[in-house]
Every structure is written in structure tokens, then in C-alpha cells.
Design an enzyme around this catalytic site. Structure first.
Site, PDB file in Angstrom:
ATOM      1  CG  ASP A 159      44.816  42.845 -91.672  1.00  0.00           C
ATOM      2  OD1 ASP A 159      45.245  41.978 -92.454  1.00  0.00           O
ATOM      3  OD2 ASP A 159      44.463  42.593 -90.497  1.00  0.00           O
ATOM      4  CG  ASN A 217      46.212  42.848 -99.016  1.00  0.00           C
ATOM      5  OD1 ASN A 217      45.445  43.797 -98.902  1.00  0.00           O
ATOM      6  ND2 ASN A 217      47.530  42.999 -99.104  1.00  0.00           N
ATOM      7  N   GLY A 218      44.064  39.034 -97.989  1.00  0.00           N
ATOM      8  CA  GLY A 218      43.745  37.612 -98.130  1.00  0.00           C
ATOM      9  C   GLY A 218      42.241  37.406 -98.208  1.00  0.00           C
ATOM     10  NE  ARG A 219      40.651  39.133 -93.219  1.00  0.00           N
ATOM     11  CZ  ARG A 219      40.748  40.030 -92.259  1.00  0.00           C
ATOM     12  NH1 ARG A 219      39.692  40.351 -91.550  1.00  0.00           N
ATOM     13  NH2 ARG A 219      41.906  40.609 -92.017  1.00  0.00           N
ATOM     14  NE  ARG A 277      46.918  34.540 -97.610  1.00  0.00           N
ATOM     15  CZ  ARG A 277      46.263  35.228 -96.667  1.00  0.00           C
ATOM     16  NH1 ARG A 277      45.032  34.919 -96.340  1.00  0.00           N
ATOM     17  NH2 ARG A 277      46.861  36.220 -96.037  1.00  0.00           N
ATOM     18  CG  HIS A 282      49.320  39.723-100.761  1.00  0.00           C
ATOM     19  ND1 HIS A 282      48.873  40.272 -99.587  1.00  0.00           N
ATOM     20  CD2 HIS A 282      49.570  38.415-100.486  1.00  0.00           C
ATOM     21  CE1 HIS A 282      48.843  39.328 -98.641  1.00  0.00           C
ATOM     22  NE2 HIS A 282      49.258  38.196 -99.164  1.00  0.00           N
ATOM     23  CB  SER A 303      54.402  42.250 -89.274  1.00  0.00           C
ATOM     24  OG  SER A 303      54.101  40.862 -89.219  1.00  0.00           O
ATOM     25  CG  LEU A 310      53.556  61.536 -98.657  1.00  0.00           C
ATOM     26  CD1 LEU A 310      52.622  62.025 -97.554  1.00  0.00           C
ATOM     27  CD2 LEU A 310      52.859  60.489 -99.528  1.00  0.00           C
ATOM     28  CB  SER A 358      49.559  43.276 -85.846  1.00  0.00           C
ATOM     29  OG  SER A 358      48.250  42.764 -85.739  1.00  0.00           O
ATOM     30  CD  GLU A 386      42.623  60.687 -80.921  1.00  0.00           C
ATOM     31  OE1 GLU A 386      41.638  59.928 -80.890  1.00  0.00           O
ATOM     32  OE2 GLU A 386      43.043  61.311 -79.928  1.00  0.00           O
TER      33      GLU A 386
HETATM   34  C1  IPE Z   1      49.589  43.114 -89.781  1.00  0.00           C
HETATM   35  O1  IPE Z   1      48.652  42.303 -90.381  1.00  0.00           O
HETATM   36  C2  IPE Z   1      50.803  43.242 -90.646  1.00  0.00           C
HETATM   37  C3  IPE Z   1      50.648  44.020 -91.862  1.00  0.00           C
HETATM   38  C4  IPE Z   1      49.569  44.652 -92.230  1.00  0.00           C
HETATM   39  C5  IPE Z   1      51.825  44.123 -92.684  1.00  0.00           C
HETATM   40  P1  IPE Z   1      48.542  40.749 -90.041  1.00  0.00           P
HETATM   41  O2  IPE Z   1      47.434  40.215 -90.858  1.00  0.00           O
HETATM   42  O3  IPE Z   1      49.874  40.109 -90.202  1.00  0.00           O
HETATM   43  O4  IPE Z   1      48.192  40.777 -88.500  1.00  0.00           O
HETATM   44  P2  IPE Z   1      47.509  39.684 -87.563  1.00  0.00           P
HETATM   45  O5  IPE Z   1      48.247  38.400 -87.765  1.00  0.00           O
HETATM   46  O6  IPE Z   1      46.093  39.561 -87.996  1.00  0.00           O
HETATM   47  O7  IPE Z   1      47.630  40.242 -86.177  1.00  0.00           O
HETATM   48  C1  IPE Z   2      47.533  42.316 -95.286  1.00  0.00           C
HETATM   49  O1  IPE Z   2      46.616  41.387 -95.707  1.00  0.00           O
HETATM   50  C2  IPE Z   2      48.869  42.179 -95.957  1.00  0.00           C
HETATM   51  C3  IPE Z   2      49.919  41.651 -95.092  1.00  0.00           C
HETATM   52  C4  IPE Z   2      49.795  41.323 -93.839  1.00  0.00           C
HETATM   53  C5  IPE Z   2      51.215  41.469 -95.702  1.00  0.00           C
HETATM   54  P1  IPE Z   2      46.558  39.922 -95.105  1.00  0.00           P
HETATM   55  O2  IPE Z   2      47.397  39.019 -95.948  1.00  0.00           O
HETATM   56  O3  IPE Z   2      46.906  39.893 -93.656  1.00  0.00           O
HETATM   57  O4  IPE Z   2      45.027  39.593 -95.318  1.00  0.00           O
HETATM   58  P2  IPE Z   2      44.077  38.748 -94.379  1.00  0.00           P
HETATM   59  O5  IPE Z   2      44.191  39.326 -93.000  1.00  0.00           O
HETATM   60  O6  IPE Z   2      44.542  37.341 -94.438  1.00  0.00           O
HETATM   61  O7  IPE Z   2      42.720  38.940 -94.970  1.00  0.00           O
HETATM   62 MG    MG Z   3      45.818  40.035 -91.969  1.00  0.00          MG
END
Ligand code: IPE
Ligand code: IPE
Ligand code: MG
Length: 250
Positions: free
Chosen positions: A22, A24-26, A35, A39, A67, A133, A198, A209
Site C-alpha cells: 500500500d 503507491n498513490g501517496r 498515481r 504503481h 482487491s 519460492l 482490506s 503475526e
Molecule cells: C488494499 O489497499 C489493496 C491492495 C493493496 C491491493 P487499498 O489502498 O485498496 O485499501 P484501502 O482502501 O485503503 O482499505
Molecule cells: C497500493 O497503493 C496499490 C493498490 C491498492 C493497487 P495505493 O494505490 O492504494 O496507494 P495509496 O493508498 O493511494 O497511497
Molecule cells: Mg491504498
């Protein structure tokens, strides 16, 4: 120096590590980038961690890539994520095969484009039985959907007379899940400071854990993975019993 006979042996690494990738966007936002660039950087981190997992003796690595709720994102971002899976499998499959990695993809095939389904099939067939793996990609995956689908298939088998209702044990039910044959995750890592599942492996993480780190996924590297594994190795897993030192039985 005399050897310390009382030194504890190094605890075993986790057999199965599952990661909610989680942030990538930030990561992109902090750099004033679109964004999709986050990714893309996330794919580079996937490559690093697949290698690092092998170096650390981890047997199973599951990465949450998309997801069942991620369809709620703008269609352009969904398309970018689909494109990256295509690109990743096309570009990396032979290298993964060379490394002896077995690829398995879990998640619903519905809503995926035909060519992506073909690529997934090809990746799984190409790498089946590879000895190193086991790399599980959760893509278009949702834990609740997975459980409902398993329940539906159990019901079908009961209806068809292939299975008796009172034979449905926890083990039997587990064999209907997408993760059949894969041991439950010992360690779940979530990056980017969020502290929730999530909808990731909600059945399988009953006794996992958890390690949460503020590091954003594109910045997550071998050093962070080693730190998470060390934290795991310091944990006392009891599975509802007592620690071995207190007379616990396994
Ligand atoms: C969870 O991250 C899904 C993946 C990492 C693929 P999200 O960014 O979609 O989750 P929420 O929306 O913050 O719960
Ligand atoms: C995780 O990064 C990748 C996926 C959920 C596909 P995000 O895209 O959720 O990044 P944030 O949470 O917006 O920073
Ligand atoms: Mg996210």
C-alpha cells in the site's frame, strides 16, 4: 572467544509472508507525479522483494496486487493497474522461471480481460512445480468473495451427493478456498501506515503475526523485509495455548 552454549538458535524465518502493498498513490503524490508512476515504482519493489524473499529462505510469498474493491477507483487507474499486471507477467515470467519461482494467481477471473486470464494461465502452467519460492499474486482478490465461493462449491458438492454435510470440517472447507494447498501466512506486512486487512486473506490470517510499517510500498526494500522478519522472530506465537516454557503443548 569461548562459544556460548546457552546462545539460543536463530529462530526460523516465517514460511509464508503475505504483504499488503500500500502507498503507491501517496508515494507519487509526494513527488507531484501522477498515481500511475507510483504503481510503476511499486512494480520495481515487487521485483526487489521477490528476490529478497528467496535470499531469506521464505517459502511462500503472497502479494496483494488488486482487491475486489479496487474496481471503485477511476477507470483510468483500474486500466493502469491491469496494464501493469500484463506488463509484469510478459516482462518477468521467464526471469521468474529461471529463478525457479512458481507463480500462482488467486482472485476472481470475472471482470478480467480475456488476454489477462490467458497470461495468468500461461504463467501458472509455465512455472508449475518449480522448486524455489512459491509466489502467490492476489489479483482481483477479496477474502469475503473467496469464502462465499467456497461455500457455494461445498453446497454444490453436497447437493450432488459428492460430499456429506457432516463431513464439512475446517480442513475440508479450507480445501475449497483459492489458497488450497498453501500454508496460512505466518507474517502479514502492510506498508504505508494503514492498519487494516482490506479484505485480504481474512480466513487464512486467523493466527498470523502482523507487522505494520509507515514505509510506502515503492520504498520498501530488503532492509525493511529483514526488519519485519526480525520483528516476527521476536514474537511469541501461542495459537491459543501456552508458551512452550510454561508447559504448552503443540
Ligand atoms: C488494499 O489497499 C489493496 C491492495 C493493496 C491491493 P487499498 O489502498 O485498496 O485499501 P484501502 O482502501 O485503503 O482499505
Ligand atoms: C497500493 O497503493 C496499490 C493498490 C491498492 C493497487 P495505493 O494505490 O492504494 O496507494 P495509496 O493508498 O493511494 O497511497
Ligand atoms: Mg491504498
Amino acid at each position: 572467544m569461548p562459544s556460548d552454549a546457552s546462545a539460543k538458535p536463530e529462530p526460523a524465518p516465517p514460511r509464508h509472508v503475505a504483504i499488503i502493498m500500500d502507498g503507491n498513490g501517496r508515494w507519487a503524490k509526494a513527488r507531484h507525479l501522477p498515481r500511475v508512476m507510483g504503481h510503476r515504482a511499486g512494480v520495481a519493489a515487487v521485483r526487489t522483494i521477490v528476490r529478497a524473499a528467496q535470499d531469506l529462505g521464505i517459502e511462500y510469498l503472497t502479494l496483494y496486487g488488486f482487491s475486489s474493491e479496487n474496481w471503485k477507483r477511476p477507470v483510468t487507474e483500474v486500466n493502469d493497474l491491469m496494464g501493469l499486471l500484463r506488463f509484469y507477467i510478459r516482462d518477468d515470467l521467464e526471469e521468474l522461471h529461471k529463478q525457479g519461482v512458481e507463480v500462482r494467481v488467486i482472485g476472481a477471473k470475472s471482470r478480467l480481460e480475456g488476454d489477462i486470464i490467458d497470461l495468468i494461465e500461461h504463467a501458472q502452467t509455465r512455472t508449475r512445480g518449480n522448486p524455489k519460492l512459491k509466489f502467490v499474486i492476489a489479483f482481483n482478490y477479496g477474502g469475503q468473495d473467496e469464502i462465499v465461493e467456497a461455500a457455494r462449491r461445498v453446497a454444490e458438492d453436497v447437493q450432488a451427493g459428492k460430499l456429506k454435510a457432516d463431513a464439512v470440517t475446517r480442513e475440508v472447507f479450507t480445501s475449497y478456498l483459492a489458497t488450497a494447498g498453501i500454508p496460512d501466512p505466518d507474517l502479514v506486512i502492510r506498508t504505508s501506515g494503514e492498519r487494516r486487512l482490506s479484505n485480504f486473506l481474512i480466513w487464512q490470517t486467523a493466527y498470523s503475526e502482523f507487522v505494520f510499517t509507515d514505509t510506502l510500498w515503492p520504498d520498501f526494500n530488503k532492509v525493511h523485509l529483514v526488519a519485519a522478519v526480525r520483528e516476527f522472530q521476536g514474537r511469541d506465537r501461542r495459537f491459543g495455548g501456552l508458551p512452550a516454557a510454561a508447559g504448552g503443548r503443540t
